[in-house]
Design an enzyme around this catalytic site. Structure first.
Site, mmCIF file in Angstrom:
data_model
loop_
_atom_site.group_PDB
_atom_site.id
_atom_site.type_symbol
_atom_site.label_atom_id
_atom_site.label_comp_id
_atom_site.label_asym_id
_atom_site.label_seq_id
_atom_site.Cartn_x
_atom_site.Cartn_y
_atom_site.Cartn_z
ATOM 1 C CB ALA A 63 -0.873 -0.015 1.248
ATOM 2 N N GLY A 102 0.432 -5.143 0.841
ATOM 3 C CA GLY A 102 -0.689 -5.100 -0.096
ATOM 4 C C GLY A 102 -0.331 -5.718 -1.441
ATOM 5 C CD GLU A 105 -2.835 -7.534 2.491
ATOM 6 O OE1 GLU A 105 -2.516 -6.356 2.219
ATOM 7 O OE2 GLU A 105 -3.435 -7.863 3.524
ATOM 8 C CD GLU A 125 1.156 -5.829 5.372
ATOM 9 O OE1 GLU A 125 1.990 -6.711 5.656
ATOM 10 O OE2 GLU A 125 0.431 -5.873 4.354
HETATM 11 C C1 3H9 Z 1 0.499 -2.302 3.404
HETATM 12 O O1 3H9 Z 1 0.729 -2.807 2.347
HETATM 13 C C2 3H9 Z 1 -0.863 -2.345 4.080
HETATM 14 C C3 3H9 Z 1 -1.812 -3.327 3.476
HETATM 15 O O2 3H9 Z 1 -1.655 -4.608 4.079
HETATM 16 C C4 3H9 Z 1 -3.238 -2.945 3.743
HETATM 17 C C5 3H9 Z 1 -3.727 -1.673 3.173
HETATM 18 C C6 3H9 Z 1 -5.222 -1.492 3.337
HETATM 19 N N1 3H9 Z 1 4.642 3.399 0.021
HETATM 20 O O3 3H9 Z 1 13.303 1.588 0.268
HETATM 21 P P1 3H9 Z 1 13.685 2.280 -0.968
HETATM 22 C C7 3H9 Z 1 9.407 4.788 -1.284
HETATM 23 S S1 3H9 Z 1 1.684 -1.462 4.258
HETATM 24 C C8 3H9 Z 1 5.129 4.621 -0.298
HETATM 25 O O4 3H9 Z 1 14.784 3.275 -0.913
HETATM 26 P P2 3H9 Z 1 14.608 -0.184 -2.141
HETATM 27 C C9 3H9 Z 1 10.524 5.098 -0.314
HETATM 28 O O5 3H9 Z 1 10.096 5.992 0.668
HETATM 29 C C10 3H9 Z 1 3.098 -1.476 3.187
HETATM 30 N N2 3H9 Z 1 6.419 4.841 -0.597
HETATM 31 O O6 3H9 Z 1 13.955 1.268 -2.188
HETATM 32 C C11 3H9 Z 1 11.557 5.697 -1.236
HETATM 33 O O7 3H9 Z 1 11.181 7.022 -1.501
HETATM 34 P P3 3H9 Z 1 12.272 8.158 -1.780
HETATM 35 C C12 3H9 Z 1 3.795 -2.771 3.239
HETATM 36 C C13 3H9 Z 1 7.240 3.788 -0.577
HETATM 37 O O8 3H9 Z 1 14.690 -0.594 -3.552
HETATM 38 C C14 3H9 Z 1 11.381 4.897 -2.520
HETATM 39 O O9 3H9 Z 1 10.064 4.361 -2.459
HETATM 40 N N3 3H9 Z 1 5.019 -2.651 2.462
HETATM 41 C C15 3H9 Z 1 6.798 2.512 -0.245
HETATM 42 O O10 3H9 Z 1 15.821 -0.184 -1.294
HETATM 43 C C16 3H9 Z 1 12.368 3.786 -2.689
HETATM 44 O O11 3H9 Z 1 12.370 2.980 -1.507
HETATM 45 C C17 3H9 Z 1 6.176 -2.326 3.039
HETATM 46 O O12 3H9 Z 1 6.279 -2.129 4.215
HETATM 47 C C18 3H9 Z 1 5.429 2.330 0.066
HETATM 48 N N4 3H9 Z 1 4.925 1.122 0.383
HETATM 49 O O13 3H9 Z 1 13.543 -1.092 -1.397
HETATM 50 C C19 3H9 Z 1 7.348 -2.230 2.103
HETATM 51 N N5 3H9 Z 1 7.849 1.654 -0.283
HETATM 52 O O14 3H9 Z 1 12.936 7.748 -3.052
HETATM 53 C C20 3H9 Z 1 8.097 -0.943 2.340
HETATM 54 C C21 3H9 Z 1 8.918 2.397 -0.654
HETATM 55 O O15 3H9 Z 1 11.460 9.399 -1.871
HETATM 56 N N6 3H9 Z 1 9.130 -0.737 1.365
HETATM 57 N N7 3H9 Z 1 8.550 3.686 -0.832
HETATM 58 O O16 3H9 Z 1 13.170 8.111 -0.594
HETATM 59 C C22 3H9 Z 1 10.309 -1.416 1.375
HETATM 60 O O17 3H9 Z 1 10.554 -2.250 2.205
HETATM 61 C C23 3H9 Z 1 11.311 -1.042 0.327
HETATM 62 O O18 3H9 Z 1 11.018 0.239 -0.126
HETATM 63 C C24 3H9 Z 1 11.367 -2.011 -0.882
HETATM 64 C C25 3H9 Z 1 12.306 -1.386 -1.959
HETATM 65 C C26 3H9 Z 1 11.905 -3.350 -0.437
HETATM 66 C C27 3H9 Z 1 9.988 -2.169 -1.493
#
Ligand code: 3H9
Length: 698
Positions: A63, A102, A105, A125
């Site tokens: 998400a 998400g 999901e 999450e």
């Molecule tokens: C969820 O899904 C809830 C659902 O169950 C239910 C909903 C109803 N959203 O980490 P990076 C940005 S909760 C917005 O440097 P990498 C990040 O801030 C979510 N922005 O890249 C950064 O921005 P900036 C569950 C996001 O390649 C840029 O993207 N998911 C999100 O080293 C690059 O990120 C998670 O918890 C996001 N979801 O790693 C996953 N994700 O360039 C969270 C990233 O401005 N994300 N950004 O600084 C991660 O773990 C890592 O970002 C990922 C990529 C592994 C995906």
């Protein structure tokens, strides 16, 4: 059709591609685009199956976290996932890179999943203080069972593509590109006449009381105080007794509850600031200097730790010691550190051997550093000694090399000014043990060149560290602030709290250790030396913990001597409280005519944190930390501050700056030397502003 979700036909297969860089987060436009695409596919008679793809290196990162806390916009993700699942024809998810939160999901709403080798399928999450909210806690156990689900979901963990296939979370491993793999699988399904296969239609998973109980016990212990991990277990348990519709409702209820917690706000703050901390205008777009070969001067605990960190990340290291015997000792320490990495599965035995034989050497003369790109000294903390080392480095190092000091408090400007190339000098303050601790304070001196700072940040990334920019002052960001809240603890002890009560109260707040346990771990000689160093400039109104000096003179230096504030027994974890320490404290009170008073744990926590935040406000105002978030990251990664509280500055905003200031003013009535409100704190309160408002300035 939509800017972020494309729909096209490949023969009789609909290809739905999400293109929302950088991580294909499921923001409103993507949700709407997916909804429309599925509606179109359902109605499209020429389309016999659909493949959902994510453009770029990963499928979907989850998400859109930046939407959390804002008013929700239809369609919600659970509705989108349910809509995909309800689709009358087979939908295949082709997963590369990662399907997280998400993202997984959405894949679980699809009827079939093909995972590309190297992909990770996970539900992180809980790391953000919430639980999966679009069916993850209900559909996952229907596929992999309760035991595997409560291993993965409360840990915020993931499965590799191979494990996901083995456990049933995905159906098959793909070959070629995700598009090719998805299309091939979809065609196979169409060829077989396969219809939709809905995870939600599977029966409730069998309950597993033992697995649920083990998971609860584990997370109660491992992350005391955190709510989301336990709530995620409750949601999985709900799947064992509720049908899918009721289970999704229950998941939604818990998800909403978690969204409202301050822990969610703290953890999401932590997520964004740890990415923002390296974004500094002064280093943006600056060309880096090359760093492949580094020199480390001094092979004590710190130097050996730094060398270990560099070696495990593929850098070539030359370590300088004063004689062969010391060099051998350093080599042995590094070898032991690497052995630890082998035991933890981070390195293979063969890698360790090749690192030591090809990538590492010791020398007793500085000339061995003539080809090094960067040298970092970790010698005795004495200005004259450091200057001698820097004079040698200035003599032997090639032009353009970076000269770094690992000092934890000395004036980096003075060190820089003592040589011919001050622009190449920087502080790299590692925390002990340097190959384990994540924090690196990058201490930028007045004349440090921007490309040196930029290279230091890049080096930190390479070493797997989190770098924080700090200015020059005694203790930089972390240790300078630590000195203040340590002093607040000593004052409370002098007034009547026992050191053990202080430790307990601080731990109940969420810190991993109290200040006195911490002192025992670091060695009470360290605090003693610091007090000696500060003695000549100490204000007579300052409080000195004379009992700590006595412990030092008694040779009770903490864990390393088996006795400090606590008594340590061989083979036992933690220490026993020591009534003799209480007596030493009681004598100190008596000597100063102080009648001990009672402290509540809440007051201890309040004063400890007020001292921290007040000094941190000064550190920000003086530009030692550029932004409050730099303080937060320092404490999350260097001092074990509970992540779910976001960091001390985030905590302060949440606790209310006006209340904190009023407490400080109240404490000042009894001690206006120690408790002087920081001007920045007063200004923020007057302006009705908070620390967060300062996080966007450069
Ligand atoms: C969820 O899904 C809830 C659902 O169950 C239910 C909903 C109803 N959203 O980490 P990076 C940005 S909760 C917005 O440097 P990498 C990040 O801030 C979510 N922005 O890249 C950064 O921005 P900036 C569950 C996001 O390649 C840029 O993207 N998911 C999100 O080293 C690059 O990120 C998670 O918890 C996001 N979801 O790693 C996953 N994700 O360039 C969270 C990233 O401005 N994300 N950004 O600084 C991660 O773990 C890592 O970002 C990922 C990529 C592994 C995906």
């Amino acid at each position: 059709m939509s800017d972020v979700v494309a729909y096209e036909m490949d023969g009789d297969i609909a290809v739905i591609t999400i293109a929302n860089p950088p991580v294909n987060a499921l923001g409103h436009a993507v949700r709407q685009g997916l909804w429309d695409a599925i509606e179109r596919f359902d109605a499209d008679e020429g389309a016999h199956a659909a493949v959902i793809l994510g453009e770029g290196k990963l499928f979907i990162g989850g998400a859109d976290i930046s939407e959390f806390g804002k008013p929700p916009q239809d369609p919600w993700l659970p509705e989108v996932v349910n809509r995909i699942e309800a689709c009358g024809k087979p939908v295949v998810a082709a997963i590369q890179g990662a399907a997280l939160g998400g993202g997984l999901e959405v894949a679980l709403g699809c009827h079939y999943r093909v995972a590309m080798p190297g992909a990770k399928l996970g539900l992180p999450e809980v790391n953000l203080g919430i639980i999966p909210g679009a069916g993850g806690t209900q559909r996952t156990p229907r596929l992999i069972g309760v035991a595997a689900s409560v291993q993965m979901i409360p840990a915020g963990g993931n499965l590799s593509a191979e494990d996901a296939v083995a456990q049933g979370l995905a159906d098959t491993l793909g070959e070629g590109s995700p598009r090719e793999a998805g299309l091939a699988y979809a065609r196979e399904l169409v060829g077989q006449g396969a219809g939709p296969r809905r995870v939600g239609a599977l029966p409730c998973p069998k309950t597993d009381e033992a697995a649920l109980e083990d998971a609860r016990a584990l997370w109660r212990k491992k992350s005391a105080g955190e709510v989301a991990r336990l709530a995620a277990i409750d949601a999985v348990e709900a799947a064992t007794r509720l049908d899918i519709a009721e289970g999704l409702d229950e998941e939604r209820r818990i998800f909403r509850e978690m969204m409202e917690t301050p822990q969610r706000a703290g953890l999401i703050h932590a997520f964004f600031i740890e990415r923002k901390v390296a974004k500094l205008p002064e280093i943006e777009g600056v060309a880096l200097r090359e760093v492949a070969r580094i020199g480390v001067i001094g092979g004590g605990t710190m130097g050996a730790g730094i060398a270990t960190a560099a070696l495990t990340r593929g850098l070539d290291v030359t370590l300088i010691e004063r004689d062969e015997a010391s060099a051998d000792k350093a080599r042995a320490t590094i070898s032991k550190n690497l052995e630890g990495a082998v035991k933890r599965g981070k390195l293979s035995d063969a890698q360790k051997d090749s690192i030591l034989s090809d990538g590492f050497r010791t020398a007793t003369g500085y000339d061995a550093l003539s080809e090094a790109d960067l040298a970092i000294e970790a010698v005795f903390e004495d200005m004259d000694v450091k200057k001698q080392v820097f004079a040698e480095l200035d003599r032997v190092m090639k032009k353009g090399a970076i000269l770094a000091t690992n000092t934890s408090y000395l004036d980096v400007n003075e060190i820089a000014a003592s040589i011919s190339r001050p622009g190449d000098v920087i502080g790299l303050h590692f925390f002990s043990p340097a190959h384990v601790m994540k924090l690196l304070e990058v201490v930028v001196a007045d004349q440090t060149a921007n490309d040196v700072t930029a290279t230091a940040f890049a080096l930190a990334k390479k070493l797997g560290k989190v770098a924080v920019r700090a200015g020059v002052c005694d203790g930089f960001i972390g240790n300078r602030i630590l000195a203040k809240y340590r002093a607040a603890a000593d004052r409370m002890v002098l007034q009547g709290a026992s050191p053990y009560q202080v430790d307990r109260a601080v731990k109940a707040f969420g810190w991993p250790m109290g200040p006195y346990e911490m002192g025992d771990l670091a060695g009470l000689d360290i605090g003693y030396m610091t007090r000696k160093r500060k003695e000549p400039t100490r204000d007579p109104r300052d409080v000195v913990p004379t009992w700590a000096d006595e412990l030092y003179h008694l040779g009770r230096l903490g864990q390393k001597t088996g006795r400090g504030y606590y008594i340590y027994e061989e083979g036992k974890r933690g220490g026993q409280e020591d009534p003799e320490v209480e007596e030493l404290v009681a004598k100190a009170r008596e000597k100063q005519g102080i009648a001990p008073r009672e402290f509540t744990d809440a007051e201890i926590q309040r004063r400890y944190m007020a001292a921290l935040v007040n000094e941190a406000a000064r550190v920000v105002e003086e530009g030692i930390a550029k932004r409050p978030l730099d303080v937060d990251v320092t404490f999350l990664y260097g001092y074990g501050f509970p992540r779910w509280r976001g960091g001390p500055m985030h905590w302060a905003d949440h606790a209310g700056l006006a209340d904190l200031l009023s407490d400080i003013k109240e404490y000042a009535e009894e001690d206006d030397f120690f408790w002087q409100p920081a001007p920045l704190l007063e200004r923020l309160v007057a302006d009705n502003a908070n620390f967060a408002s300062l996080n966007d300035q450069g």
